[in-house]
Design an enzyme around this catalytic site. Structure first.
Site, PDB file in Angstrom:
ATOM      1  N   CYS A 189      -4.000   4.762   8.110  1.00  0.00           N
ATOM      2  CA  CYS A 189      -4.215   4.365   9.232  1.00  0.00           C
ATOM      3  C   CYS A 189      -2.866   5.132  10.588  1.00  0.00           C
ATOM      4  CB  CYS A 189      -5.198   3.199   9.552  1.00  0.00           C
ATOM      5  SG  CYS A 189      -3.530   2.018   8.688  1.00  0.00           S
TER       6      CYS A 189
ATOM      7  N   GLN B 106      -4.650  -3.727  -2.293  1.00  0.00           N
ATOM      8  CA  GLN B 106      -4.386  -2.291  -3.231  1.00  0.00           C
ATOM      9  C   GLN B 106      -4.447  -3.353  -4.345  1.00  0.00           C
ATOM     10  OE1 GLN B 106      -4.242   0.684  -2.463  1.00  0.00           O
ATOM     11  NE2 GLN B 106      -4.321   0.480   0.127  1.00  0.00           N
TER      12      GLN B 106
ATOM     13  N   ASN C 208       0.180  -1.734  -0.298  1.00  0.00           N
ATOM     14  CA  ASN C 208       0.072  -0.062  -0.155  1.00  0.00           C
ATOM     15  C   ASN C 208       0.997   1.218   0.042  1.00  0.00           C
ATOM     16  OD1 ASN C 208       0.495  -1.397   2.874  1.00  0.00           O
ATOM     17  ND2 ASN C 208      -0.416   0.240   3.629  1.00  0.00           N
TER      18      ASN C 208
ATOM     19  N   SER D 201     -10.855  -4.986  -0.400  1.00  0.00           N
ATOM     20  CA  SER D 201     -11.845  -4.031   0.403  1.00  0.00           C
ATOM     21  C   SER D 201     -12.326  -2.892  -0.755  1.00  0.00           C
ATOM     22  CB  SER D 201     -10.298  -3.161   0.913  1.00  0.00           C
ATOM     23  OG  SER D 201     -11.715  -1.951   1.625  1.00  0.00           O
TER      24      SER D 201
HETATM   25  N1  PLP Z   1      -4.465  -3.766   3.558  1.00  0.00           N
HETATM   26  C1  PLP Z   1      -3.865  -3.089   2.496  1.00  0.00           C
HETATM   27  C2  PLP Z   1      -2.781  -3.486   1.717  1.00  0.00           C
HETATM   28  C3  PLP Z   1      -4.740  -2.090   2.521  1.00  0.00           C
HETATM   29  O1  PLP Z   1      -4.001  -0.764   2.365  1.00  0.00           O
HETATM   30  C4  PLP Z   1      -5.445  -1.710   4.156  1.00  0.00           C
HETATM   31  C5  PLP Z   1      -5.766  -0.060   3.799  1.00  0.00           C
HETATM   32  O2  PLP Z   1      -5.520   0.855   3.688  1.00  0.00           O
HETATM   33  C6  PLP Z   1      -6.606  -2.775   4.349  1.00  0.00           C
HETATM   34  C7  PLP Z   1      -5.623  -4.159   4.054  1.00  0.00           C
HETATM   35  C8  PLP Z   1      -7.203  -2.436   5.252  1.00  0.00           C
HETATM   36  O3  PLP Z   1      -8.716  -2.496   4.503  1.00  0.00           O
HETATM   37  P1  PLP Z   1      -9.777  -2.107   5.429  1.00  0.00           P
HETATM   38  O4  PLP Z   1      -9.850  -0.664   5.287  1.00  0.00           O
HETATM   39  O5  PLP Z   1     -11.159  -2.086   4.069  1.00  0.00           O
HETATM   40  O6  PLP Z   1     -10.396  -1.838   6.677  1.00  0.00           O
END
Ligand code: PLP
Length: 389
Positions: free
Chosen positions: A328, A182, A154, A202
């Protein structure tokens, strides 16, 4: 000031108008419970089934019965790791990488606390997975094996060799989950060519709303449910289905498949123009990652001796949205664990900015950033000369 320029599509994407339109009837008129016996409720089941077919189609040869709807990518990752570990039983050997999203690292930490051996494979300076360390870990493995490697990172957009990993993990008798949050909608995915056992999606990363996701689970893969209760999702995830959001995710996957080539071609051109423009005009700019192996929409650029937060805030002042790392994790002053794992020098680590273009990015957006950024970087250098020491 021009309108907002949104270059943070790896954090989240706008809900596509077509997706919103597909969802609205399920708020306004068709709001029944799919588990009801009357046709007003049970009639919505058909729409869930259609959405399941569309999500499966985005994954090539996946069968709709192999798709479980969830509330987000994080839930999909948790379900894959914790649900598979529980179904395997005992304390499986867990293999992952150092650069996973926290929604994979978190469940891995939990499994470690529960007594599992967890190996976190390192990456090199540009983000390639160290396959020698992986092979060593596989040689040492003597119990059931559960692996989780992200399809694409990401923060840097770096792509892992998932087909090769699937081969190695399967040769060792293990189960492979991939966090493709991603990658879906940005890369062509076919679970026949890349035979992962589980794959996380997602919605909000591909123009569906926040609060919906999916987990692909290859038929025959053992998985215990995390959410217990009703028999929804064939008893794999209890809870009344979020029909409008599921329909939205289906529509978003349909659009992503239709537009994959056109969208990614344009995004790659825009990203490349942005990146080469920045490298040419901003002193001390260095790309983290390698062009040949990245998502088409992402570039992660360090501005040497600067703090990314400062650059982000100055861009924000002129209406440009970017990120310093995983969204996050913003608010924490910790340097990115991904760049740390890549051993990015200290002088570059703090100054990293992630630009991620998307379906609605325009050429004018790129022009605007290229016009404004050099002076922002210069101003930052004047304001924080101590950082250059
Ligand atoms: N995995 C990756 C690589 C992400 O970039 C993200 C979100 O930024 C997630 C998992 C988490 O996804 P969600 O926001 O739908 O919980």
């Amino acid at each position: 000031m021009q309108n907002m320029v949104y270059l943070d599509n790896n954090a989240t994407t706008a809900v596509a108008p077509e997706v919103l339109e597909a969802m609205l009837p399920f708020f306004e008129t068709q709001w029944g419970n799919p588990s009801s016996l009357h046709t007003f409720g049970s009639g919505t089941k058909r729409h869930i089934d259609e959405a399941r077919e569309k999500v499966a189609a985005l994954l090539g040869t996946a069968d709709p019965s192999e798709i479980i709807f969830t509330s987000c990518g994080s839930e999909s990752n948790n379900m894959a790791l914790l649900g598979a570990a529980s179904a395997i039983g005992g304390t499986p050997h867990v293999l992952t990488s150092q650069v996973e999203h926290s929604a994979v690292l978190g469940p891995c930490n939990k499994l470690e606390k529960d007594g599992c051996r967890v190996d976190r494979v390192p990456v090199d300076g540009v983000g390639y997975l160290d396959l020698n360390v992986l092979s060593e870990a596989l040689t040492e493995s003597n119990g059931p094996l559960l692996a989780s490697f992200m399809w694409a990172n990401n923060e840097t957009g770096m792509i892992f060799p998932i087909a090769e990993l699937a081969e190695k993990i399967h040769e060792a008798g293990g189960v492979l989950h991939t966090d493709a949050v991603q990658a879906t909608g940005k890369l062509s995915i076919n679970v026949q060519d890349v035979p992962v056992d589980m794959l996380s999606i997602s919605g909000h990363k591909l123009h569906a709303p926040k609060g919906v996701g999916a987990l692909y689970v290859r038929r025959g893969t053992r998985l215990d449910p995390l959410m217990l209760g009703g028999h929804q999702e064939r008893a794999r995830r209890a809870g009344t289905e979020n029909v409008p959001y599921i329909v939205g995710l289906g529509k978003a996957c349909e659009l992503a498949l239709e537009r994959l080539e056109a969208d990614t071609c344009r995004e790659a051109q825009q990203r490349d123009r942005l990146e080469s423009g920045i490298l040419a005009t901003c002193k001390g700019a260095v790309v983290n990652g390698v062009p040949a192996c990245r998502l088409p929409n992402t570039t992660n650029i360090s501005f040497e001796h600067l703090e990314g937060e400062g650059t982000l805030l100055m861009l924000d002042d002129i209406g440009v949205c970017v990120s310093t790392g995983a969204a996050c994790e913003s608010g924490s002053i910790e340097a990115s664990h991904v760049l740390k794992a890549m051993n990015v020098p200290r002088s570059q680590m703090q100054g990293a900015i992630r630009f991620s273009v998307g379906r609605y990015t325009t050429e004018a957006d790129i022009d605007y950033v290229l016009e404004q950024l050099p002076s922002i970087i210069e101003r930052q250098r004047v304001l924080s000369p101590h950082l250059s020491d």
